[in-house]
Design a protein around this motif. Structure first.
Motif, PDB file in Angstrom:
ATOM      1  N   PRO A  26       0.783  -1.255   0.017  1.00 12.69           N
ATOM      2  CA  PRO A  26       0.172  -0.151   0.148  1.00 12.69           C
ATOM      3  C   PRO A  26       1.105   1.440   0.065  1.00 12.69           C
ATOM      4  N   PHE A  47      -6.325  -0.552  -5.288  1.00 10.79           N
ATOM      5  CA  PHE A  47      -5.287  -1.021  -4.895  1.00 10.79           C
ATOM      6  C   PHE A  47      -4.854  -2.107  -5.817  1.00 10.79           C
ATOM      7  N   TRP A  97       0.544  -5.699   5.788  1.00 13.14           N
ATOM      8  CA  TRP A  97      -0.658  -4.834   6.485  1.00 13.14           C
ATOM      9  C   TRP A  97      -0.448  -4.668   7.967  1.00 13.14           C
ATOM     10  N   PRO A 121      -6.485  -1.549   0.806  1.00 12.57           N
ATOM     11  CA  PRO A 121      -6.386  -2.741  -0.213  1.00 12.57           C
ATOM     12  C   PRO A 121      -7.807  -3.033  -0.671  1.00 12.57           C
TER      13      PRO A 121
END
Length: 477
Positions: free
Chosen positions: A160, A187, A305, A183
């Motif tokens: 990201p 994305f 993430w 996301p």
């Protein structure tokens, strides 16, 4: 124990690394993404220009009412001005799990937030459907997530976008936050093109349950038996999409035809980043979550993430957490978690049973250390970012820590990374134990990190300090 059949190969792997380094330098690099990217939309060069701190002003009719109901995580309509450009009818809600709950428990209001541009209308921010505003919870340096994403980007893992923003609410200063590309569809299109695959954010229902699905363990052919994955789809997954992923899990767990089920190169790169940053609130840890699962044409991969508890600050997620910096900094890079976890994490466990993948993982680790850490690039990137945000941290009215503690956190984060790199290099070269079994046989070997205090990166004491300083926060309403 994972990799048990390879225990004698460390020294051989080290020699192989030296011979292969020249080749690797030609194969890997920051610009060399593993997967082809789609055409960059307009938001890439606007909000996610990392060379400056951007401005985000939220116009909220009743800010205090929003804060009082933050734990409900319900959207409200707001107007938002980004770098002077106004967008109306944007969805706003608080976000988080423990961070959300603990922020409220300490009587604070600095919540991480989500902005969804297409929640109420068919609109976007120059092609972006959703972004997060990360509050840097338990991250006094404001740089844990920023640095972890930079590491993943360097490794060629689809990551990201992010940039720092100075946030105001109804024109009043609220603080320095990290804007992160969510996301979702935009994305996926940016990283994988218009014909992208499916994207999921697997999560557990309860830590008391088995959660085999989010560990990517095959159980049955029925997609209904994988709610932790399919109930957390970021895109609309069809029945065929679900069945294809289940088949990928079956192949993965069998250990056969791994190339048919896994994007091996990308996954190995991902694990290099995960293991280096000591992020065990993740697939490799007790929880087994905090990752993105991407599937395209039957091949799966993991994407990064949630790193606010990385760099050893999650302490492996144990009931009696490990806090000894010597243990954490020297945690073995070849068995990055105890066997009771690793044998239930097939995406790591199965790949490491294949000699070629096992050696490739070590090659990539060695290349990453040489080119990103030992070259000075990590320190340069870290301090450039720290200097960029310094005046904003000084002025941050809702900060979780003092400015002095912020600077200490940046220094500590750099030291953590440099010592981790020294330990990892020693493990690759056979000078330090690289597995838990070897550490049991050779206790105490590794770099000396006893002077580190990982609490300096962000701890519960900082929340108490913030509560005493700004309780309650001023009225921005």
């Amino acid at each position: 124990m994972v990799c048990s059949k390879h225990m004698g190969k460390i020294a051989l792997g080290a020699a192989f690394l030296a011979a292969a380094l020249v080749l690797l330098l030609g194969l890997a690099g920051r610009a060399g993404a593993v997967l082809p990217a789609g055409e960059n939309p307009g938001y890439v060069s606007r909000l996610f220009d990392k060379s400056r701190v951007h401005t985000v002003d939220l116009h909220v009719e009743d800010w205090n009412a929003f804060l009082e109901s933050a734990l409900e995580e319900e959207y409200i309509p707001v107007s938002v001005e980004i770098d002077g450009e106004t967008f109306r009818q944007v969805g706003l809600r608080a976000k988080g799990n423990n961070s959300l709950r603990l922020t409220e428990e300490y009587g604070l209001s600095r919540y991480s937030l989500k902005l969804e541009f297409d929640h109420y209308t068919d609109s976007s921010y120059h092609g972006l459907d959703k972004l997060s505003l990360d509050a840097s919870f338990q991250d006094n340096g404001y740089l844990k997530t920023w640095l972890a994403f930079d590491i993943m980007e360097f490794l060629g893992v689809p990551t990201p976008l992010r940039s720092f923003v100075w946030m105001t609410v109804n024109g009043q200063p609220w603080g320095l936050f990290l804007a992160i590309e969510e996301p979702e569809e935009s994305f996926a299109r940016r990283n994988f093109g218009a014909d992208h695959g499916q994207l999921y954010k697997p999560d557990y229902r309860s830590l008391a349950e088995e959660n085999a699905d989010i560990h990517l363990r095959y159980t049955t052919d029925d997609p209904a038996d994988y709610p932790g994955i399919f109930e957390n789809a970021k895109l609309d997954a069809s029945a065929a999409d679900q069945q294809r992923l289940v088949e990928s899990l079956r192949l993965l767990n069998s250990g056969e035809q791994l190339k048919e089920a896994v994007d091996v190169e990308q996954v190995l790169r991902y694990f290099v980043g995960q293991v280096f940053v000591m992020n065990w609130d993740s697939y490799l840890g007790h929880t087994g979550h905090n990752y993105l699962l991407y599937e395209e044409e039957g091949k799966i991969s993991l994407l990064p993430w949630d790193y606010n508890l990385a760099f050893g600050t999650y302490a492996l997620g144990m009931t009696n957490p490990i806090t000894d910096p010597n243990v954490l900094i020297n945690y073995p890079i070849l068995t990055p978690a105890p066997g009771e976890y690793m044998t239930k994490r097939p995406l790591y466990h199965q790949l490491m049973q294949v000699d070629a993948y096992y050696l490739r993982y070590q090659e990539l680790f060695g290349w990453f250390l040489a080119e990103y850490v030992e070259s000075g690039e990590l320190s340069l990137a870290l301090w450039e970012a720290a200097e960029l945000i310094a005046p904003y941290v000084q002025a941050d009215p809702t900060a979780f820590c003092s400015y002095e503690d912020h600077r200490l956190a940046v220094e500590t984060l750099e030291e953590v990374c440099l010592l981790r790199a020294q330990s990892a290099r020693g493990q690759l070269e056979g000078r330090y134990p690289a597995t838990l079994a070897q550490q049991a046989q050779r206790p105490g070997e590794g770099v000396d990190a006893a002077h580190l205090d990982l609490r300096d990166l962000g701890d519960f004491a900082d929340l108490a300090w913030a509560a005493d300083r700004v309780s309650p926060f001023y009225d921005a309403g």
